[in-house]
Motif scaffolding. Structure first.
Motif, short mmCIF file in Angstrom:
data_model
loop_
_atom_site.label_atom_id
_atom_site.label_comp_id
_atom_site.label_asym_id
_atom_site.label_seq_id
_atom_site.Cartn_x
_atom_site.Cartn_y
_atom_site.Cartn_z
N GLU A 171 0.83 -1.21 0.00
CA GLU A 171 0.00 0.00 0.00
C GLU A 171 0.87 1.26 0.00
OE1 GLU A 171 -3.50 2.06 2.69
OE2 GLU A 171 -3.21 -0.10 2.79
N ASP A 172 0.45 2.21 -0.82
CA ASP A 172 1.09 3.52 -0.93
C ASP A 172 2.54 3.46 -1.41
OD1 ASP A 172 -1.28 4.71 -0.07
OD2 ASP A 172 -0.65 4.74 2.02
N GLN A 173 2.90 2.40 -2.12
CA GLN A 173 4.26 2.25 -2.65
C GLN A 173 4.21 2.12 -4.17
OE1 GLN A 173 7.10 2.33 -0.64
NE2 GLN A 173 5.56 2.91 0.88
N ALA A 174 5.12 2.79 -4.84
CA ALA A 174 5.24 2.61 -6.30
C ALA A 174 5.66 1.18 -6.56
CB ALA A 174 6.25 3.59 -6.86
N TYR A 175 5.26 0.66 -7.71
CA TYR A 175 5.54 -0.73 -8.03
C TYR A 175 5.72 -0.85 -9.54
CZ TYR A 175 5.16 -5.82 -7.83
OH TYR A 175 5.42 -7.16 -7.91
N THR A 176 6.72 -1.62 -9.95
CA THR A 176 7.01 -1.80 -11.37
C THR A 176 6.88 -3.26 -11.77
OG1 THR A 176 8.52 0.09 -11.36
CG2 THR A 176 8.73 -1.45 -13.19
N VAL A 177 6.21 -3.48 -12.89
CA VAL A 177 6.01 -4.81 -13.45
C VAL A 177 6.67 -4.85 -14.82
CG1 VAL A 177 4.28 -6.42 -14.36
CG2 VAL A 177 3.82 -5.14 -12.27
N THR A 178 7.44 -5.89 -15.09
CA THR A 178 7.99 -6.11 -16.42
C THR A 178 7.09 -7.10 -17.14
OG1 THR A 178 10.23 -5.69 -15.65
CG2 THR A 178 9.99 -6.88 -17.74
N LEU A 179 6.68 -6.73 -18.34
CA LEU A 179 5.76 -7.56 -19.12
C LEU A 179 6.57 -8.58 -19.91
CD1 LEU A 179 3.58 -4.58 -20.35
CD2 LEU A 179 3.21 -6.05 -18.35
N GLY A 180 6.73 -9.76 -19.34
CA GLY A 180 7.60 -10.78 -19.91
C GLY A 180 6.92 -11.73 -20.88
N GLN A 181 5.59 -11.71 -20.92
CA GLN A 181 4.86 -12.63 -21.79
C GLN A 181 3.83 -11.85 -22.60
OE1 GLN A 181 5.58 -15.89 -22.04
NE2 GLN A 181 7.18 -15.61 -20.51
N PRO A 182 3.53 -12.29 -23.82
CA PRO A 182 2.48 -11.62 -24.58
C PRO A 182 1.10 -11.95 -24.02
CG PRO A 182 3.32 -13.49 -25.82
CD PRO A 182 4.17 -13.37 -24.57
N GLY A 183 0.22 -10.98 -24.03
CA GLY A 183 -1.14 -11.22 -23.59
C GLY A 183 -1.69 -10.07 -22.78
N LEU A 184 -2.76 -10.37 -22.06
CA LEU A 184 -3.47 -9.38 -21.26
C LEU A 184 -3.15 -9.56 -19.78
CD1 LEU A 184 -6.93 -9.67 -23.02
CD2 LEU A 184 -5.23 -7.85 -23.33
N TYR A 185 -3.00 -8.45 -19.09
CA TYR A 185 -2.73 -8.41 -17.67
C TYR A 185 -3.87 -7.59 -17.04
CZ TYR A 185 2.08 -9.75 -18.92
OH TYR A 185 3.19 -10.39 -19.42
N PHE A 186 -4.73 -8.25 -16.28
CA PHE A 186 -5.87 -7.60 -15.63
C PHE A 186 -5.52 -7.40 -14.17
CE2 PHE A 186 -10.19 -8.63 -13.60
CZ PHE A 186 -10.60 -7.30 -13.61
N TYR A 187 -5.77 -6.21 -13.64
CA TYR A 187 -5.39 -5.90 -12.27
C TYR A 187 -6.44 -5.01 -11.59
CZ TYR A 187 -3.77 -1.64 -14.55
OH TYR A 187 -3.70 -0.50 -15.30
N GLN A 188 -6.30 -4.91 -10.28
CA GLN A 188 -7.23 -4.13 -9.46
C GLN A 188 -6.48 -3.43 -8.33
OE1 GLN A 188 -9.66 -6.18 -6.61
NE2 GLN A 188 -8.25 -7.91 -6.48
N CYS A 189 -7.19 -2.50 -7.70
CA CYS A 189 -6.79 -1.96 -6.39
C CYS A 189 -7.71 -2.67 -5.40
CB CYS A 189 -6.99 -0.45 -6.34
SG CYS A 189 -6.64 0.25 -4.70
N PRO A 190 -7.22 -3.65 -4.62
CA PRO A 190 -8.10 -4.45 -3.77
C PRO A 190 -9.04 -3.66 -2.85
CG PRO A 190 -5.99 -5.52 -3.94
CD PRO A 190 -5.84 -4.15 -4.58
N PRO A 191 -8.59 -2.60 -2.19
CA PRO A 191 -9.54 -1.89 -1.32
C PRO A 191 -10.66 -1.19 -2.10
CG PRO A 191 -7.29 -1.21 -0.82
CD PRO A 191 -7.24 -2.07 -2.05
N HIS A 192 -10.45 -0.97 -3.39
CA HIS A 192 -11.42 -0.20 -4.17
C HIS A 192 -12.03 -0.97 -5.34
CE1 HIS A 192 -8.76 2.88 -2.21
NE2 HIS A 192 -9.95 3.09 -1.67
N LEU A 193 -11.93 -2.30 -5.31
CA LEU A 193 -12.56 -3.09 -6.36
C LEU A 193 -14.06 -2.84 -6.39
CD1 LEU A 193 -12.58 -5.22 -8.60
CD2 LEU A 193 -12.82 -6.96 -6.81
N MET A 194 -14.68 -2.71 -5.23
CA MET A 194 -16.13 -2.51 -5.20
C MET A 194 -16.54 -1.21 -5.90
SD MET A 194 -16.88 -1.39 -1.27
CE MET A 194 -15.50 -2.11 -0.44
#
Length: 149
Positions: free
Chosen positions: A81-104
């Protein structure tokens, strides 16, 4: 020993053989987006290439990011929480994500890196999460409309 002409040719060939540098995409986590929408990733849809990185930046507190569906061979992720985060896209395709406290509230996002090889799995995951959203569930459909084969 290389003469000037041979050295210049070798440098030119090395430059041509070097792949383009990967791009970095920045996704901001916000309580209120530039269009006035609440609880958003901005941009919510990122078109990228395999090898690119996506940096998630919490610009207001209380946000973090967690993957819900990723391509085969890719690892799921979750930031702090409240931290920057970096993801490297190593595979082709779709990456679906959420903010867990605010999914609703429909705080979701989607990255497309190359071809959408895992479209059916991501559609199923997104539809399953749609039922957990009390508001902004139309974001699921809006994100899926941006996907290209």
């Amino acid at each position: 020993m290389l003469n000037r002409h041979s050295l210049a040719t070798a440098l030119l060939l090395a430059t041509l053989a070097t792949p383009a540098l990967a791009a970095e995409h920045v996704v901001r986590m916000l309580n209120i987006g530039s269009d006035g929408a609440t609880m958003v990733f901005e941009p919510a849809f990122v078109r990228a290439e395999v090898g690119d990185t996506v940096r998630f930046v919490p610009e207001t507190s209380g946000h973090y990011v967690r993957s819900l569906a990723v391509p085969a061979g890719a690892s799921n992720w979750q930031s702090s929480e409240d931290q920057a985060y970096t993801v490297t896209l190593g595979q082709p395709g779709l990456y679906f994500y959420q903010c867990p406290p605010h999914l609703m509230m429909g705080m979701i996002g989607l990255i497309q890196a190359g071809p959408a090889a895992n479209l059916a799995a991501v559609q199923a995951s997104m539809q399953a999460q749609k039922g957990r959203m009390y508001s902004n569930s139309q974001r699921v459909d809006a994100l899926l409309q941006q996907v290209t084969p």
